[in-house]
Enzyme design. Sequence first.
Site, PDB file in Angstrom:
ATOM      1  N   SER A  53       0.854  -1.201   0.000  1.00  0.00           N
ATOM      2  CA  SER A  53       0.000   0.000   0.000  1.00  0.00           C
ATOM      3  C   SER A  53       0.886   1.246   0.000  1.00  0.00           C
ATOM      4  O   SER A  53       0.413   2.344  -0.314  1.00  0.00           O
ATOM      5  CB  SER A  53      -0.936   0.004   1.214  1.00  0.00           C
ATOM      6  OG  SER A  53      -0.221  -0.293   2.400  1.00  0.00           O
ATOM      7  N   GLU A 191      -9.057  -9.770   3.896  1.00  0.00           N
ATOM      8  CA  GLU A 191      -9.343  -8.375   3.517  1.00  0.00           C
ATOM      9  C   GLU A 191     -10.704  -8.267   2.851  1.00  0.00           C
ATOM     10  O   GLU A 191     -11.005  -8.974   1.881  1.00  0.00           O
ATOM     11  CB  GLU A 191      -8.253  -7.835   2.566  1.00  0.00           C
ATOM     12  CG  GLU A 191      -8.550  -6.387   2.142  1.00  0.00           C
ATOM     13  CD  GLU A 191      -7.362  -5.633   1.562  1.00  0.00           C
ATOM     14  OE1 GLU A 191      -6.242  -6.164   1.569  1.00  0.00           O
ATOM     15  OE2 GLU A 191      -7.591  -4.493   1.103  1.00  0.00           O
TER      16      GLU A 191
HETATM   17  O1  KIV Z   1      -0.371  -3.460   1.560  1.00  0.00           O
HETATM   18  C1  KIV Z   1      -1.036  -3.420   2.606  1.00  0.00           C
HETATM   19  O2  KIV Z   1      -1.045  -2.441   3.346  1.00  0.00           O
HETATM   20  C2  KIV Z   1      -1.831  -4.589   2.936  1.00  0.00           C
HETATM   21  C3  KIV Z   1      -2.804  -4.434   4.060  1.00  0.00           C
HETATM   22  C4  KIV Z   1      -3.998  -3.752   3.532  1.00  0.00           C
HETATM   23  C5  KIV Z   1      -3.134  -5.722   4.693  1.00  0.00           C
HETATM   24  O3  KIV Z   1      -1.718  -5.590   2.312  1.00  0.00           O
END
Ligand code: KIV
Length: 283
Positions: A53, A191
Site C-alpha cells: 500500500s 481483507e
Molecule cells: O499493503 C497493505 O497495506 C496490505 C494491508 C492492507 C493488509 O496488504
Amino acid sequence: MIMPEKPISFVTIPSLQAKKKRQEKIVALTAYDFPVAKIIDEVGVDFILVGDSLGMVVLGYPNTIPVTMDEMIHHTKAVTRAVRRALVIGDMPYFSFHLSAEDSISNASRFLKEAGAKAVKIEGASKKRLKLIEAMVEAEIPVMGHVGLTPQSIHRFGQFKVRGTESVEAKKIVDDARNIEKAGAFAVILECIPEDLARTITEKLRVPTIGIGAGPHCDGQILVFHDLVGLSNGYHPKFVKKYADLQTAITKAVQKYAEEVKQGIFPDAEHSYHTSGKGEGRK
Ligand code: KIV
C-alpha cells in the site's frame, strides 16, 4: 556501573500465535518510514506490515501494481531501524513472486537479509502460490497469507470491493485460507469480506486471522496507517475508521507558516541565532 537496558520482550511468531490461543486480540498497522514506525512500536502494536500500500499512500501510484522490490526494501529498512519490539513483516510486491520459485525465494530473502524484517506476506492461494509458500517456509522464511480482496488482483477484479458475498466465492475464500495454513503460513490476512465469513475462517484455522474490513471476529486487526490518521487521498473504504484528521492539521500548519513568512512574522528573535548568543545549538 552501567545498568543493562530493561529487556524488551520482542513479539515473535510463536508469541503472536499464542495470543490466538489466549483469545487476546492482535493489533497491527502498516508503516513505511522511521518516525511513524517508532511511534507505532512505542505504543505497543504487535506487528508492523510494510505493505505494498506504500505505492498508493506514500508514492502516489494509482494502485499497488507498480511497486518494486527496491522500493519495498528501502522502506522496510527505514521501519526496522526504528522498531525495537514489534514483528516487522515485508509485503512481497507484484511480480516479485510470480516467476520461478528460486527468483521468488531470493526476493523474499532480501526482506530478511537486507532489510531486517522477520517475515513476508504474499497475496493469493493458487496451486503455484501454495507450493511457493511451502518452499519459502522450508527456506526459513516465515510467510503470512492474504485472501479475500487481494489488491494485486485489481485488474482481474475490476474494482476494490467486498469479496465473498455469494456462496461460491465465499467457499473458495474459506478453502484458500485453509490451504494457506496447510502450506505452512503462520497467519492469514482476511481483507474486505463479510464478518460472518471471517468468523467461519477464524474458527476453522489454528493460525491467527488478521482482518482489514473483515469485521470483529478475526483474531486481530490491521489498518493502513495513513487511513487511520486521515492522511490518505481518494478512495475511503467503509471499513476505515479515521482516528485523527492529520490532513486538516497539516494544511492549517502549512497555511500558518506561509502567512507568517509572507508577513515577516517568522522567523522571529526566538527562532534566530544572535552573535551574542552562547552555546546555541540546533535549538
Ligand atoms: O499493503 C497493505 O497495506 C496490505 C494491508 C492492507 C493488509 O496488504
